[in-house]
Design a protein around this motif. Structure first.
Motif, short mmCIF file in Angstrom:
data_model
loop_
_atom_site.label_atom_id
_atom_site.label_comp_id
_atom_site.label_asym_id
_atom_site.label_seq_id
_atom_site.Cartn_x
_atom_site.Cartn_y
_atom_site.Cartn_z
N UNK A 158 1.63 4.97 -14.43
CA UNK A 158 0.43 5.23 -14.30
C UNK A 158 -0.56 3.67 -14.59
N UNK A 159 0.16 2.89 -15.73
CA UNK A 159 -0.57 1.58 -16.23
C UNK A 159 -0.23 0.59 -14.99
N UNK A 160 0.92 0.63 -14.10
CA UNK A 160 1.17 -0.33 -13.09
C UNK A 160 1.22 0.53 -11.73
N UNK A 161 0.41 1.32 -11.30
CA UNK A 161 0.26 2.22 -10.19
C UNK A 161 -0.20 1.37 -8.95
N UNK A 162 0.24 1.48 -7.83
CA UNK A 162 0.16 0.75 -6.77
C UNK A 162 -0.12 1.95 -5.53
N UNK A 163 -1.13 1.87 -4.74
CA UNK A 163 -1.35 3.03 -3.72
C UNK A 163 -0.46 2.34 -2.56
N UNK A 196 -8.70 -4.44 3.98
CA UNK A 196 -8.24 -3.99 2.71
C UNK A 196 -6.98 -3.66 3.24
N UNK A 197 -5.93 -4.02 2.19
CA UNK A 197 -4.49 -3.71 2.52
C UNK A 197 -3.83 -3.30 1.07
N UNK A 198 -2.77 -2.65 1.27
CA UNK A 198 -2.03 -2.20 0.07
C UNK A 198 -1.23 -3.39 -0.54
N UNK A 199 -0.54 -3.19 -1.69
CA UNK A 199 0.20 -4.17 -2.25
C UNK A 199 1.33 -4.51 -1.42
#
Length: 239
Positions: free
Chosen positions: A159-164, A218-221
């Motif tokens: 959860x602390x380094x979550x990426x969608x 807007x893009x994801x990681x």
């Protein structure tokens, strides 16, 4: 007479020389002024674009944090004991299911982005399911999530380094892509999960709301495009 002509010619040459010097100085000043003005214009445009991007990033981060809070509320409190639903075969089980459904609706209602939540599903491997969201629900939704191929990967994220990540919708009633967040229920009587599926329309509408006359994406990681807006000739178009 010849001396007079020479004197007049010299004056004309001096006047031409002075005029040439004045033209050169004026040209130099004009070029310097243009370069300075152009640099200031570019700097203002750069700062404006930077502020625009930072504004969108800030709003996106707020959305991200609110969605994580919803999932954590669902999974880290001793709230859901899905085994008590037992397929809804008794009046007590049906009432418990309705109470759970009302609870997760409240979780979605406390955020201003609730209308963009396609599904918030809480379910276990026994077929017990409660859910809410802007899309119609189905008893097959839990199975669709399990068979989607991305559930295990989402559960492994911290959860602390979550990426969608952008994924295809696992729901037969909703076409298009979704952004899922998944988490195991910590205190359930049986193995269970909570999965929140966010609509990409949120980010498209965010771009339309903050349009500044330039193309913004807007893009994801991972580089997958979530939403974009282009404004050729001043016409807005969301994707």
């Amino acid at each position: 007479m010849k001396k007079y002509i020479r004197t007049k010619t010299l004056r004309v040459q001096l006047m031409r020389y002075h005029f040439l010097i004045i033209c050169l100085i004026a040209t130099f000043v004009s070029i310097c002024t243009y370069i300075t003005a152009n640099q200031k214009t570019l700097e203002v445009a750069k700062n404006s674009q930077k502020h625009h991007v930072e504004s969108i990033s800030y709003r996106s981060r707020l959305v991200y944090e609110e969605m994580l809070n919803i999932i954590l509320n669902c999974t880290e409190r001793k709230t859901f004991d899905l085994s008590g639903i037992n397929g809804g075969h008794t009046s007590g089980a049906r009432k418990l299911g309705l109470d759970y459904a009302e609870l997760i609706r409240d979780y979605c209602a406390i955020t201003e982005y609730g209308n963009y939540i396609v599904k918030l599903s809480v379910f276990d491997d026994q077929g017990n399911l409660v859910q809410t969201g802007s899309s119609f629900g189905s008893t097959d939704d839990a199975q669709g999530i399990i068979e989607s191929g991305w559930l295990d990967r989402e559960l492994e994220k911290t959860m602390d380094r979550y990426q969608l990540d952008l994924e295809s919708s696992p729901f037969s009633q909703y076409e298009g892509n979704i952004l899922p967040i998944a988490r195991k229920l910590e205190h359930s009587g049986s193995g269970g999960w909570a999965v929140l599926c966010l609509s990409t329309d949120l980010f498209k509408d965010m771009l339309l709301d903050t349009a500044n006359g330039q193309e913004t994406v807007i893009v994801t990681a991972a580089g997958d495009r979530i939403a974009s807006i282009e404004e050729p000739g001043g016409a807005q178009r969301g994707k």
